[in-house]
Scaffold this motif. Structure first.
Motif, PDB file in Angstrom:
ATOM      1  N   PRO A  56      -5.533  11.859  -2.667  1.00 26.77           N
ATOM      2  CA  PRO A  56      -7.324  11.523  -2.839  1.00 26.77           C
ATOM      3  C   PRO A  56      -7.525  11.185  -3.730  1.00 26.77           C
ATOM      4  O   PRO A  56      -6.616  11.207  -4.961  1.00 26.77           O
ATOM      5  N   LEU A  57      -8.441  10.028  -3.494  1.00 27.71           N
ATOM      6  CA  LEU A  57      -8.726   8.970  -4.505  1.00 27.71           C
ATOM      7  C   LEU A  57     -10.828   9.163  -4.344  1.00 27.71           C
ATOM      8  O   LEU A  57     -11.006   9.220  -3.182  1.00 27.71           O
ATOM      9  N   PRO A  58     -10.690   9.403  -5.320  1.00 24.43           N
ATOM     10  CA  PRO A  58     -12.577   9.222  -5.824  1.00 24.43           C
ATOM     11  C   PRO A  58     -12.556   7.555  -5.008  1.00 24.43           C
ATOM     12  O   PRO A  58     -13.583   7.584  -3.940  1.00 24.43           O
ATOM     13  N   TYR A  59     -12.365   6.314  -5.096  1.00 25.81           N
ATOM     14  CA  TYR A  59     -12.476   5.311  -3.740  1.00 25.81           C
ATOM     15  C   TYR A  59     -11.983   4.527  -3.416  1.00 25.81           C
ATOM     16  O   TYR A  59     -10.801   4.246  -4.487  1.00 25.81           O
ATOM     17  N   ILE A  60     -11.796   3.782  -2.976  1.00 26.09           N
ATOM     18  CA  ILE A  60     -10.451   2.753  -2.318  1.00 26.09           C
ATOM     19  C   ILE A  60     -10.563   1.404  -2.481  1.00 26.09           C
ATOM     20  O   ILE A  60     -11.217   0.966  -1.077  1.00 26.09           O
ATOM     21  N   ILE A 120      -2.120  11.469   4.440  1.00 26.91           N
ATOM     22  CA  ILE A 120      -3.418  11.990   4.541  1.00 26.91           C
ATOM     23  C   ILE A 120      -4.144  10.691   3.060  1.00 26.91           C
ATOM     24  O   ILE A 120      -3.634  11.213   2.247  1.00 26.91           O
ATOM     25  N   LEU A 121      -4.342  10.087   3.504  1.00 22.26           N
ATOM     26  CA  LEU A 121      -5.126   9.347   2.333  1.00 22.26           C
ATOM     27  C   LEU A 121      -6.617   9.009   2.158  1.00 22.26           C
ATOM     28  O   LEU A 121      -7.044   8.904   3.232  1.00 22.26           O
ATOM     29  N   HIS A 122      -6.684   9.872   1.171  1.00 23.12           N
ATOM     30  CA  HIS A 122      -8.366  10.542   1.523  1.00 23.12           C
ATOM     31  C   HIS A 122      -9.562  10.006   0.230  1.00 23.12           C
ATOM     32  O   HIS A 122      -9.295  10.064  -0.410  1.00 23.12           O
ATOM     33  N   ALA A 123     -10.286   8.876   0.600  1.00 23.12           N
ATOM     34  CA  ALA A 123     -11.395   8.649  -0.467  1.00 23.12           C
ATOM     35  C   ALA A 123     -12.724   9.515  -0.580  1.00 23.12           C
ATOM     36  O   ALA A 123     -13.090   9.633   1.046  1.00 23.12           O
ATOM     37  N   TYR A 124     -12.498  10.282  -1.715  1.00 18.31           N
ATOM     38  CA  TYR A 124     -13.604  11.521  -1.060  1.00 18.31           C
ATOM     39  C   TYR A 124     -14.835  11.400  -1.827  1.00 18.31           C
ATOM     40  O   TYR A 124     -15.873  11.772  -2.077  1.00 18.31           O
ATOM     41  N   GLY A 125     -14.878  10.233  -2.702  1.00 17.90           N
ATOM     42  CA  GLY A 125     -16.428   9.603  -3.429  1.00 17.90           C
ATOM     43  C   GLY A 125     -16.241  10.339  -5.131  1.00 17.90           C
ATOM     44  O   GLY A 125     -15.610  11.069  -4.596  1.00 17.90           O
ATOM     45  N   ALA A 181       1.287  -1.507  -0.270  1.00 18.97           N
ATOM     46  CA  ALA A 181      -0.476  -0.134   0.104  1.00 18.97           C
ATOM     47  C   ALA A 181       0.603   1.263  -0.043  1.00 18.97           C
ATOM     48  O   ALA A 181       0.333   2.220  -0.336  1.00 18.97           O
ATOM     49  N   TRP A 182       1.974   1.079   0.565  1.00 22.19           N
ATOM     50  CA  TRP A 182       2.605   2.416   0.863  1.00 22.19           C
ATOM     51  C   TRP A 182       3.374   2.574  -0.724  1.00 22.19           C
ATOM     52  O   TRP A 182       3.307   3.678  -1.498  1.00 22.19           O
ATOM     53  N   LYS A 183       3.852   1.671  -1.367  1.00 23.51           N
ATOM     54  CA  LYS A 183       4.582   1.585  -2.730  1.00 23.51           C
ATOM     55  C   LYS A 183       3.182   1.701  -3.745  1.00 23.51           C
ATOM     56  O   LYS A 183       3.528   3.171  -4.011  1.00 23.51           O
ATOM     57  N   LYS A 184       2.090   1.863  -3.677  1.00 21.45           N
ATOM     58  CA  LYS A 184       0.886   1.809  -4.524  1.00 21.45           C
ATOM     59  C   LYS A 184       0.675   3.342  -4.208  1.00 21.45           C
ATOM     60  O   LYS A 184       0.756   3.648  -6.278  1.00 21.45           O
ATOM     61  N   TRP A 185       0.411   4.203  -3.553  1.00 19.04           N
ATOM     62  CA  TRP A 185      -0.006   5.191  -3.158  1.00 19.04           C
ATOM     63  C   TRP A 185       1.488   5.873  -2.674  1.00 19.04           C
ATOM     64  O   TRP A 185       0.999   7.386  -2.384  1.00 19.04           O
TER      65      TRP A 185
END
Length: 386
Positions: A240-244, A221-226, A179-183
């Motif tokens: 920021p990601l639309p969906y995790i 900050i890892l943020h799923a904003y929708g 996960a660290w690597k992916k994001w």
């Protein structure tokens, strides 16, 4: 155990809070007992995005939302129920269902009605602190009631909330490393996971927009904003990601979670052993505030009412937790004490044992003397009468 594969139909649709616990038990039945798994869904729910990706056969039926106000949709309700009931009944016949496991939502009521009409045993799990109408109906029809919380308003044993097997476990650290690597996250910096659920949350997004510049100086900050919301502005140490989709990875790297307090969200965050700042959805029957109440009282979480959420309040709460090692450790210990056991596998074993080989053989012999598609299932003696 049965010599024939168990055919299980899961009924939890509309939102991730209904879908995920149904899938968790269904996947446990498939993994441990070789069950054939079929899920009911509708064209308007998230199940079309979630369920096929998990390798589960999805059958679509007409949704049956119950309007809270007197309007045209209320007049259509009897016709929608009848249509959905016929469709669901046909699905149960097509897959030769042995048992139905429902968690509420648009597809639950038709599933309970169809199961009752065909003599298929069914389980009703209420994951919220306050039971919904579909699940109350299911228990009244003869379903075996199960509750995540005491005093939900629905009869049934309190068993907790099933979480997807393996979701919150990372014994060798490989999930976090990926996960660290992916994001592009740092492994030497505390991480705040912010999510408003599958659709995002405007109020949480708004508060974070005003707090991100301050918080990102010391935390990532890892943020799923929708998916339906506008993408936030870029900042350093902010992803920021639309969906995790990889929630296991997100939970593995998080030190603190800021989120709604839907039943499934609370269960997953707790299973991961993470402190949280819960911002209950201010609508519905108020069940979200109840979902996180025990954790807040235990010192494992903080509750901010939606109307009181602001950038300043968010900054203050986050820094008071992550900036105080003793408080963070105390919250981690509190959530570890409050976390439930392996509910998914416990329920899967219980359901599998209720579908006895003898019952299946009796059913098969009984079907030979009846018209095709009108067979009934027989539950084991352990569950009869509950």
């Amino acid at each position: 155990m049965n010599s024939l594969p168990i055919s299980v139909v899961i009924a939890g649709g509309g939102t991730a809070g209904h879908i995920e616990p149904a899938l968790a038990v269904g996947e446990a039945l498939r993994d441990r007992h070789g069950a054939r798994l079929t899920a009911l869904g509708t064209s308007r729910g998230l199940e079309r995005d979630i369920i096929p990706g998990r390798g589960v056969d999805l059958r679509l039926i007409t949704p049956v939302p119950v309007p809270r106000k007197l309007n045209g949709d209320l007049l259509k309700l009897p016709f929608n129920v009848a249509k959905s009931f016929r469709q669901t009944r046909q699905v149960l016949k097509d897959v030769d269902a042995d048992v139905v496991f429902g968690t509420g939502g648009y597809v639950a009521a038709p599933a309970y009605l169809a199961a009752k009409s065909l003599g298929v045993p069914f389980y009703v799990l209420e994951t919220n602190a306050l039971a919904g109408m579909a699940n109350k109906l299911g228990v009244r029809l003869g379903g075996i009631g199960l509750n995540a919380h005491a005093d939900s308003g629905m009869p049934g044993e309190v068993v907790g909330i099933p979480v997807r097997p393996g979701l919150a476990t990372d014994p060798d650290g490989s999930v976090a490393a990926a996960a660290w690597k992916k994001w592009n996250l740092r492994d030497d910096m505390k991480t705040i996971l912010v999510t408003g659920g599958s659709q995002g949350a405007v109020s949480i997004n708004s508060a974070l927009a005003g707090a991100v510049e301050n918080l990102s100086k010391d935390y990532q900050i890892l943020h799923a904003y929708g998916k339906k919301n506008q993408a936030p502005a870029a900042h350093e140490n902010y992803v920021p990601l639309p969906y995790i989709e990889d929630m296991a990875g997100a939970l593995a790297v998080a030190d603190l979670v800021v989120c709604r307090s839907g039943a499934m969200t609370v269960a997953e965050v707790s299973a991961a052993g993470l402190p949280a700042i819960y911002v209950p959805l201010p609508f519905g029957n108020g069940e979200q505030a109840f979902n996180s109440r025990e954790l807040v009282e235990a010192g494992a979480a903080v509750h901010i009412p939606d109307a009181e959420l602001s950038a300043e309040r968010l900054i203050d709460q986050v820094r008071s937790i992550l900036g105080d090692p003793q408080r963070l450790a105390a919250m981690q210990e509190a959530v570890a004490r409050a976390s439930a056991g392996d509910v998914a596998y416990t329920l899967a074993d219980r359901i599998a044992s209720s579908v006895t080989r003898a019952g299946r053989e009796v059913k098969q012999e009984h079907d030979k003397s009846r018209k095709p598609g009108r067979g009934s299932k027989t539950a084991g003696t352990e569950e009869k009468g509950n």
